[in-house]
Design a protein around this motif. Structure first.
Motif, mmCIF file in Angstrom:
data_model
loop_
_atom_site.group_PDB
_atom_site.id
_atom_site.type_symbol
_atom_site.label_atom_id
_atom_site.label_comp_id
_atom_site.label_asym_id
_atom_site.label_seq_id
_atom_site.Cartn_x
_atom_site.Cartn_y
_atom_site.Cartn_z
ATOM 1 N N GLY A 254 0.816 -1.204 0.000
ATOM 2 C CA GLY A 254 0.000 0.000 0.000
ATOM 3 C C GLY A 254 0.848 1.251 0.000
ATOM 4 O O GLY A 254 0.564 2.224 -0.724
ATOM 5 N N GLY A 255 1.925 1.263 0.784
ATOM 6 C CA GLY A 255 2.826 2.413 0.801
ATOM 7 C C GLY A 255 3.536 2.603 -0.520
ATOM 8 O O GLY A 255 3.694 3.739 -0.998
ATOM 9 N N ALA A 256 3.979 1.502 -1.131
ATOM 10 C CA ALA A 256 4.625 1.607 -2.443
ATOM 11 C C ALA A 256 3.637 2.096 -3.501
ATOM 12 O O ALA A 256 4.007 2.871 -4.394
ATOM 13 N N ALA A 257 2.384 1.669 -3.396
ATOM 14 C CA ALA A 257 1.367 2.124 -4.342
ATOM 15 C C ALA A 257 1.131 3.629 -4.217
ATOM 16 O O ALA A 257 0.981 4.336 -5.228
ATOM 17 N N LEU A 258 1.107 4.147 -2.994
ATOM 18 C CA LEU A 258 0.960 5.593 -2.806
ATOM 19 C C LEU A 258 2.158 6.341 -3.366
ATOM 20 O O LEU A 258 2.016 7.421 -3.969
ATOM 21 N N MET A 259 3.339 5.788 -3.195
ATOM 22 C CA MET A 259 4.541 6.403 -3.742
ATOM 23 C C MET A 259 4.480 6.431 -5.266
ATOM 24 O O MET A 259 4.799 7.444 -5.912
ATOM 25 N N LEU B 262 14.293 -0.151 -0.814
ATOM 26 C CA LEU B 262 13.474 -1.036 -1.634
ATOM 27 C C LEU B 262 12.342 -0.300 -2.341
ATOM 28 O O LEU B 262 12.204 -0.403 -3.571
ATOM 29 N N ALA B 263 11.529 0.432 -1.580
ATOM 30 C CA ALA B 263 10.359 1.078 -2.183
ATOM 31 C C ALA B 263 10.735 2.144 -3.209
ATOM 32 O O ALA B 263 10.229 2.118 -4.341
#
Length: 578
Positions: free
Chosen positions: A27-32, A149-150
């Motif tokens: 979810g955090g990577a998707a927001l990024m 990573l992200a």
């Protein structure tokens, strides 16, 4: 020769732990990624819209007829701008919350590992080093997701996504963007990590050394001043700081090189896109607005790659922290393959047979072919000079030390088979070191029994003659004792630790100098009350000498422990089985 472990194998245990929060990480990577996509869309659509309106204005000025819908692209620009702002805010908020949760997971796991280490392993390092593992090394691992990573994964997806999008209009442009920025991505991640690997790893070790020397200097300030060695201590600190400064300079130069290369790569990709787009426009393969849109979209990738150089230049610190924490994990004692067992109720018999124990680097063994038998319900007093092994014996019986040879059995059960909960519940030990936390009197007492009510707390305090003193305090049981019990005198701290022991219901009680720091009259009164609590329990009483010692009544027999130097002279005093 130590086996070399690759970066992926080093990080694997921590990646596995992070995988438990896979949903939040994705979810955090998707927001990024959403924030980067919105930035790309904003610049690309803005370039297209400005060029389209400019060309429409020129056409109208020339007397031509042209229709242009300004509402849809205008609304799209506003939507991209708003989405970028909101997504960036939510991404920072959400990802930092995720990282805090990850740090809690990591710190909890590391505390469990530290708690499972035996005393011999813990003795290898200073307390400041263990604190550094639990705090700084764990904090360093937070960059694994948030900075390594992200961002790297999102940047790669953005490069490939934009290249594919541009290839739909003109394939050569898409290939140029992927080729130039893909190669740059490899350098900005793997290349920068390699460039800063040695310096960032050294920095982790030097920071730990700096903290240790600083803490030692502060704790031993009086001794350093008395012996005139403050200048030497300052020179040690100065030398460490000089090495840290040199490595920081190297890392700063490497990060600056990476940032320059990132800007150069985006600039070259912009130039290649603009040149190829211009050729295609000249050939009539692209419209003017699309030709302007493509290089402006490439410029937006600067947001995706700009943070990579600094983060990956410091990647060696993350690897070093992971390796150090992995070494702790590997130092844990291997679990017994036998079925776990629990201790019975009632007094416990103790049997030590053929015990050998030597601390790493010690000149002489603590125990060598040592045997001892304590019958259930018996009280045995062991006396010996400092270094004879009294505290080591207590550590063996509580599972804090594992013998090099021999067997330790409680109630005819091997100590290796006992579950930690059973051992903790049925064996109570008052060590020479009084461990108190910077919390209230009640909280320190309830470490022994979290469910104990206030009446029981006052009862055990009365047993050690601390109740009247505690009642005179403004906050009574809620009074804080200070770090390590510094607000208490040595005798008060000792009695508080003894009161805490009385909240337990053990079958074996180990008392290591229980009345140290107490005047004889007070010690005799407490010993009498303690005798009633000790009734029906096995007791091992450890003292320096029998003469002048206050002991609980009813000690069945006394035995002496010889120091290693006496053993070397041939004095047999180790086998206490009789």
């Amino acid at each position: 020769m130590a086996e070399r472990v690759g970066p992926l194998a080093t990080l694997a245990p921590w990646l596995s732990l992070m995988g438990r929060r896979r949903g939040r990480l994705l979810g955090g990577a998707a927001l990024m990624a959403l924030a980067i996509a919105a930035a790309l869309g904003l610049l690309a659509l803005s370039g297209w819209f400005i060029t389209a309106t400019g060309l429409a204005g020129i056409a109208l000025a020339a007397g031509g007829a042209l229709t242009l819908d300004v509402y849809v692209p205008g609304g799209g620009i506003r939507a991209f701008a708003l989405t970028r702002t909101v997504a960036r805010y939510l991404e920072r908020l959400y990802n930092h919350d995720t990282v805090l949760r990850l740090l809690a997971d990591l710190r909890g796991r590391m505390f469990a590992i530290l708690a499972g280490l035996d005393a011999a392993t813990l003795a290898h390092r200073r307390a400041s080093d263990w604190l550094n593992r639990l705090t700084t090394d764990i904090d360093t691992l937070d960059s694994l997701f948030l900075r390594l990573l992200a961002p790297a994964g999102v940047a790669l997806v953005a490069i490939l996504g934009l290249g594919t999008f541009l290839a739909l209009w003109f394939p050569a442009v898409g290939l140029a963007v992927v080729g130039l920025l893909g190669g740059a991505w490899l350098w900005l991640t793997l290349g920068q990590a390699r460039l800063g690997l040695a310096a960032s790893r050294r920095r982790v070790a030097e920071l730990e050394r700096l903290r240790g020397v600083a803490v030692e200097g502060l704790q031993g300030l009086a001794e350093l001043e008395a012996y005139g060695t403050l200048a030497t201590q300052r020179r040690r600190l100065t030398a460490i700081e000089a090495r840290l400064q040199a490595d920081q300079r190297r890392l700063g130069l490497a990060a600056a090189l990476g940032s320059a290369l990132a800007g150069l790569a985006v600039g070259l990709a912009w130039l290649a896109t603009f040149w190829l787009g211009a050729l295609a426009w000249q050939a009539g393969a692209l419209s003017g607005p699309v030709m302007v849109m493509m290089p402006l979209a490439v410029l937006a990738l600067n947001e995706a790659v700009a943070a990579l150089p600094l983060a990956f230049t410091q990647a060696g610190a993350t690897l070093a922290a992971a390796q150090r924490l992995n070494a702790l994990r590997d130092a844990r004692r291997a679990a017994s393959s036998a079925a776990p067992a629990r201790l019975p109720e009632g007094p416990l018999a103790v049997d030590l047979a053929g015990i050998s124990l030597r601390y790493p680097g010690a000149l002489a063994p603590v125990f060598e072919d040592f045997s001892l038998h304590l019958a259930a319900g018996e009280r045995l007093g062991l006396h010996g000079a400092s270094g004879a092994g009294k505290s080591s014996l207590a550590a063996l019986l509580t599972g804090q030390l594992v013998p090099d040879a021999g067997a330790v059995r409680l109630a005819d059960t091997s100590l290796a088979r006992l579950t930690p909960d059973s051992l903790t519940a049925r064996v109570a030990c008052l060590t020479q070191l009084t461990e108190l936390f910077d919390d209230s009197l009640a909280a320190n007492l309830r470490l022994a029994d979290p469910d104990a009510d206030e009446a029981r707390l006052w009862s055990v305090l009365a047993t050690v003659e601390l109740a009247d003193w505690a009642e005179g305090l403004s906050r009574e049981l809620e009074t804080r004792v200070g770090e390590g019990g510094r607000r208490l005198s040595g005798g008060q701290a000792r009695r508080l630790a003894l009161a805490r022991l009385l909240l337990r219901d053990p079958g074996l009680v180990i008392l290591d100098e229980p009345f140290a720091g107490l005047d004889p009259a007070l010690a005799e009164r407490i010993a009498g009350r303690l005798d009633r609590w000790l009734a029906g329990r096995s007791v091992l009483y450890l003292v320096h000498g029998r003469e002048g010692e206050t002991s609980p009544p009813g000690v069945s027999r006394w035995q002496a422990l010889a120091t290693p130097s006496r053993r070397e002279l041939g004095v047999p005093a180790r086998n206490l089985s009789g």
